[in-house]
Scaffold this motif. Structure first.
Motif, PDB file in Angstrom:
ATOM      1  N   PRO A   1       0.826  -1.202   0.000  1.00 10.24           N
ATOM      2  CA  PRO A   1       0.000   0.000   0.000  1.00 10.24           C
ATOM      3  C   PRO A   1       0.870   1.266   0.000  1.00 10.24           C
ATOM      4  O   PRO A   1       2.030   1.236   0.428  1.00 10.24           O
ATOM      5  N   ASP A   2       0.298   2.362  -0.471  1.00 15.16           N
ATOM      6  CA  ASP A   2       1.035   3.622  -0.584  1.00 15.16           C
ATOM      7  C   ASP A   2       1.584   4.117   0.754  1.00 15.16           C
ATOM      8  O   ASP A   2       2.635   4.753   0.796  1.00 15.16           O
ATOM      9  N   ASP A   3       0.891   3.844   1.835  1.00 16.25           N
ATOM     10  CA  ASP A   3       1.297   4.387   3.134  1.00 16.25           C
ATOM     11  C   ASP A   3       2.188   3.448   3.942  1.00 16.25           C
ATOM     12  O   ASP A   3       2.482   3.716   5.105  1.00 16.25           O
ATOM     13  N   LEU A   4       2.674   2.381   3.331  1.00 14.26           N
ATOM     14  CA  LEU A   4       3.518   1.427   4.058  1.00 14.26           C
ATOM     15  C   LEU A   4       4.808   2.075   4.557  1.00 14.26           C
ATOM     16  O   LEU A   4       5.226   1.836   5.695  1.00 14.26           O
ATOM     17  N   SER A   5       5.436   2.897   3.752  1.00 17.38           N
ATOM     18  CA  SER A   5       6.670   3.562   4.163  1.00 17.38           C
ATOM     19  C   SER A   5       6.438   4.448   5.384  1.00 17.38           C
ATOM     20  O   SER A   5       7.241   4.455   6.323  1.00 17.38           O
ATOM     21  N   HIS A   6       5.324   5.175   5.381  1.00 14.71           N
ATOM     22  CA  HIS A   6       5.007   6.035   6.517  1.00 14.71           C
ATOM     23  C   HIS A   6       4.781   5.208   7.780  1.00 14.71           C
ATOM     24  O   HIS A   6       5.308   5.517   8.852  1.00 14.71           O
ATOM     25  N   ALA A   7       4.011   4.130   7.646  1.00 12.49           N
ATOM     26  CA  ALA A   7       3.757   3.259   8.795  1.00 12.49           C
ATOM     27  C   ALA A   7       5.068   2.670   9.316  1.00 12.49           C
ATOM     28  O   ALA A   7       5.289   2.606  10.529  1.00 12.49           O
ATOM     29  N   GLY A   8       5.950   2.262   8.407  1.00 15.83           N
ATOM     30  CA  GLY A   8       7.240   1.721   8.812  1.00 15.83           C
ATOM     31  C   GLY A   8       8.072   2.734   9.578  1.00 15.83           C
ATOM     32  O   GLY A   8       8.731   2.400  10.572  1.00 15.83           O
ATOM     33  N   SER A   9       8.038   3.975   9.149  1.00 14.20           N
ATOM     34  CA  SER A   9       8.783   5.030   9.845  1.00 14.20           C
ATOM     35  C   SER A   9       8.252   5.244  11.256  1.00 14.20           C
ATOM     36  O   SER A   9       9.028   5.432  12.202  1.00 14.20           O
ATOM     37  N   VAL A  10       6.932   5.209  11.405  1.00 15.46           N
ATOM     38  CA  VAL A  10       6.324   5.373  12.726  1.00 15.46           C
ATOM     39  C   VAL A  10       6.741   4.223  13.645  1.00 15.46           C
ATOM     40  O   VAL A  10       7.113   4.440  14.807  1.00 15.46           O
ATOM     41  N   VAL A  11       6.710   2.995  13.121  1.00 15.43           N
ATOM     42  CA  VAL A  11       7.116   1.832  13.916  1.00 15.43           C
ATOM     43  C   VAL A  11       8.593   1.937  14.285  1.00 15.43           C
ATOM     44  O   VAL A  11       8.976   1.660  15.428  1.00 15.43           O
ATOM     45  N   ASP A  12       9.440   2.352  13.341  1.00 14.21           N
ATOM     46  CA  ASP A  12      10.869   2.515  13.632  1.00 14.21           C
ATOM     47  C   ASP A  12      11.087   3.494  14.779  1.00 14.21           C
ATOM     48  O   ASP A  12      11.920   3.259  15.660  1.00 14.21           O
ATOM     49  N   LYS A  13      10.345   4.593  14.786  1.00 17.66           N
ATOM     50  CA  LYS A  13      10.464   5.584  15.869  1.00 17.66           C
ATOM     51  C   LYS A  13      10.000   4.997  17.196  1.00 17.66           C
ATOM     52  O   LYS A  13      10.600   5.255  18.237  1.00 17.66           O
ATOM     53  N   ALA A  14       8.926   4.201  17.153  1.00 18.71           N
ATOM     54  CA  ALA A  14       8.441   3.566  18.385  1.00 18.71           C
ATOM     55  C   ALA A  14       9.485   2.595  18.929  1.00 18.71           C
ATOM     56  O   ALA A  14       9.737   2.551  20.145  1.00 18.71           O
ATOM     57  N   ILE A  15      10.119   1.835  18.034  1.00 17.33           N
ATOM     58  CA  ILE A  15      11.165   0.902  18.456  1.00 17.33           C
ATOM     59  C   ILE A  15      12.334   1.665  19.061  1.00 17.33           C
ATOM     60  O   ILE A  15      12.846   1.309  20.128  1.00 17.33           O
ATOM     61  N   GLU A  16      12.756   2.724  18.387  1.00 21.07           N
ATOM     62  CA  GLU A  16      13.864   3.548  18.892  1.00 21.07           C
ATOM     63  C   GLU A  16      13.548   4.081  20.285  1.00 21.07           C
ATOM     64  O   GLU A  16      14.388   4.025  21.191  1.00 21.07           O
ATOM     65  N   TYR A  17      12.318   4.559  20.473  1.00 20.92           N
ATOM     66  CA  TYR A  17      11.904   5.077  21.775  1.00 20.92           C
ATOM     67  C   TYR A  17      11.972   3.986  22.851  1.00 20.92           C
ATOM     68  O   TYR A  17      12.513   4.199  23.940  1.00 20.92           O
ATOM     69  N   MET A  18      11.427   2.800  22.540  1.00 23.48           N
ATOM     70  CA  MET A  18      11.429   1.720  23.531  1.00 23.48           C
ATOM     71  C   MET A  18      12.851   1.268  23.858  1.00 23.48           C
ATOM     72  O   MET A  18      13.165   0.977  25.020  1.00 23.48           O
ATOM     73  N   MET A  19      13.718   1.226  22.858  1.00 20.94           N
ATOM     74  CA  MET A  19      15.104   0.836  23.114  1.00 20.94           C
ATOM     75  C   MET A  19      15.793   1.888  23.990  1.00 20.94           C
ATOM     76  O   MET A  19      16.560   1.550  24.895  1.00 20.94           O
ATOM     77  N   ASP A  20      15.512   3.173  23.740  1.00 22.20           N
ATOM     78  CA  ASP A  20      16.056   4.245  24.582  1.00 22.20           C
ATOM     79  C   ASP A  20      15.558   4.131  26.018  1.00 22.20           C
ATOM     80  O   ASP A  20      16.241   4.561  26.954  1.00 22.20           O
TER      81      ASP A  20
END
Length: 88
Positions: free
Chosen positions: A10-29
């Motif tokens: 889907p067109d918004d997959l890249s955006h969703a992936g970026s949001v998940v990446d930020k959530a992962i980064e936050y949890m790791m921090d």
């Protein structure tokens, strides 16, 4: 969100992936263990799939994920990390 019957992302997959990446980064921090982060994300993803797809479609998604593991695709991603598999 536009799904293609041929299986194109889907067109918004890249955006969703970026949001998940930020959530992962936050949890790791926050010093949350990687297995806990991954388990929470997987549980959330399965819950979303269960609310939006039938069992056959969910099984297809899971088969694709398993094929990525078995083909070595995920290992290649891990090996590209700084420090190789030791990074996690």
């Amino acid at each position: 969100m536009q799904f293609d019957p041929q299986g194109v992302a889907p067109d918004d997959l890249s955006h969703a992936g970026s949001v998940v990446d930020k959530a992962i980064e936050y949890m790791m921090d926050q010093k949350i263990a990687p297995i806990s982060v991954a388990s929470a994300l997987l549980g959330g993803a399965l819950g979303l799939l269960a609310r939006t797809m039938d069992d056959r479609a969910i099984a297809g998604v899971l088969r694709n994920a398993l094929m990525s593991v078995e083909s070595g695709e995920l290992r290649e991603m891990r090996d590209q990390l700084p420090g190789g598999s030791q990074a996690l």
